[in-house]
Design an enzyme around this catalytic site. Structure first.
Site, PDB file in Angstrom:
ATOM      1  CG  ASP A 178      -2.162  -0.798   1.047  1.00 35.39           C
ATOM      2  OD1 ASP A 178      -2.350  -1.343  -0.056  1.00 35.39           O
ATOM      3  OD2 ASP A 178      -2.949  -0.903   2.000  1.00 35.39           O
TER       4      ASP A 178
ATOM      5  CB  ALA B 145      -2.659  -8.600   3.614  1.00 37.68           C
TER       6      ALA B 145
ATOM      7  CB  THR C 294     -20.285  -2.304   7.227  1.00 34.27           C
ATOM      8  OG1 THR C 294     -19.848  -2.222   5.862  1.00 34.27           O
ATOM      9  CG2 THR C 294     -19.822  -3.634   7.814  1.00 34.27           C
ATOM     10  CD  GLU C 295     -26.625   0.753   7.869  1.00 37.41           C
ATOM     11  OE1 GLU C 295     -27.605   0.578   7.125  1.00 37.41           O
ATOM     12  OE2 GLU C 295     -26.733   1.011   9.087  1.00 37.41           O
TER      13      GLU C 295
ATOM     14  CG  ASP D  63     -24.882   6.247  10.059  1.00 32.42           C
ATOM     15  OD1 ASP D  63     -24.664   7.122  10.916  1.00 32.42           O
ATOM     16  OD2 ASP D  63     -25.246   6.499   8.897  1.00 32.42           O
TER      17      ASP D  63
ATOM     18  CG  ASP E 255      -6.609   6.334   6.429  1.00 33.77           C
ATOM     19  OD1 ASP E 255      -7.471   6.079   5.564  1.00 33.77           O
ATOM     20  OD2 ASP E 255      -5.420   5.986   6.323  1.00 33.77           O
TER      21      ASP E 255
ATOM     22  CB  THR F  80      -7.501   3.180   4.173  1.00 37.11           C
ATOM     23  OG1 THR F  80      -7.597   4.410   3.467  1.00 37.11           O
ATOM     24  CG2 THR F  80      -6.997   2.095   3.231  1.00 37.11           C
TER      25      THR F  80
ATOM     26  CG  ASP G 131     -10.304  -4.664   4.288  1.00 37.46           C
ATOM     27  OD1 ASP G 131     -11.348  -4.973   3.695  1.00 37.46           O
ATOM     28  OD2 ASP G 131      -9.365  -4.048   3.742  1.00 37.46           O
TER      29      ASP G 131
END
EC number: 2.7.1.15
Length: 292
Positions: free
Chosen positions: A12, A41, A205-206, A209, A234, A236, A240
């Site tokens: 990344d 990962a 997922t929201e 919220d 962030d 990102t 996951d």
């Protein structure tokens, strides 16, 4: 029990920018961070940090040894990560001042995982283990069918969303995790509502919220879970992190609602940190955190 994660591995490259660029616009980044990433990962690291036993099935290029070593440091079983001729996958991530992101991905080695590796690894799995998958590799349909025949539970995170990829595995999926946008895309692309998708557990997922769960046994009535209020820097890897913690909780025998609550707290902590796999919180962080 064990989680077998057929997942991507990326380098990344994250750039801090004043705002996400418009078409034709050139921006100067104030910071650049290179780290371990890829949805696969990230989920393996999150599940391992949530005290799950995780075997990663994936591939890197010849220059990708650092990524395998990093996964091993975080507690992931890396014995079944192949080294292939393709370059290690990578992602270019732009993050603005509000924590929103824009990402470009090069699949590389993630699309060169040997099929024979998949069969060899899953042959050692036990009934009740979990196969976890996303859409950043190939072989998901083959893996899902194989896992079902061997008595594994199949968890599928339908991201990045691809209608064709989702349709190929829904019939073999026990737990479906996706965000609200992806859920709308899936319904539009397939014309299927929840009862006709054939998946007994669906978690949507929201973002800030929280999330909602839909269960076949409850007639698909949504049950909502609020997210702790935090200052996001962030986003990102937050989804996951949620999925990795969720699947680790389920694998460890937690009731679903307890696993969802734990995953929601882990994702809330994640958005307060800059980076991806390298900054995913461990279980003690999540348990000790005082969140609103």
């Amino acid at each position: 029990m064990t989680i077998y994660n057929l997942g991507s591995i990326n380098a990344d490259l994250a750039y801090s920018v004043p705002h996400l660029p418009l078409p034709g616009e050139t921006l100067a980044a104030s910071e650049m961070i290179r780290g371990l990433g890829g949805k696969g990962a990230n989920m393996s690291v999150a599940a391992a940090r949530a005290a799950g036993r995780v075997v990663h099935i994936g591939a890197v290029g010849k220059e990708g040894g650092w990524a395998v070593e990093r996964l091993m440091e975080y507690g992931v079983d890396t014995r079944h990560i192949a080294t292939v001729d393709a370059a290690t996958g990578h992602a270019i991530i732009l993050v603005d001042g509000q924590g929103e992101n824009s990402i470009v991905i090069h699949h590389g080695a993630n699309h060169a995982i040997p099929e024979e590796l998949l069969g060899r690894v899953l042959a050692d799995a036990d009934t009740g283990d979990i196969l976890l998958m996303q859409n950043e590799t190939l072989l998901q349909p083959e893996a899902a069918r194989m896992a079902r025949k061997l008595g594994l539970r199949v968890a599928y995170a339908a991201a990045p969303f691809e209608a064709e990829a989702a349709l190929a595995v829904l019939d073999h999926t026990d737990i479906l995790v996706l965000n609200a946008v992806e859920m709308a895309q899936l319904e539009e692309a397939t014309g299927l509502d929840l009862p006709r998708m054939g998946v007994k557990t669906v978690i949507v997922t929201e973002g800030g919220d929280g999330c909602r769960i839909h269960l076949a046994e409850n007639g698909w009535k949504p049950e909502r879970f609020a997210a702790p209020k935090v200052n996001a820097v962030d986003t990102t890897g937050a989804g996951d992190t949620f999925t990795g913690y969720l699947i680790a909780g389920i694998d460890r025998g937690m009731p679903l609602k307890q696993a969802v609550d734990l995953a929601t707290r882990a994702a809330a902590i994640m958005v307060t940190r800059r980076g991806t796999a390298d900054v995913i919180p461990d279980l003690k962080d999540v348990q000790d955190a005082r969140l609103g």
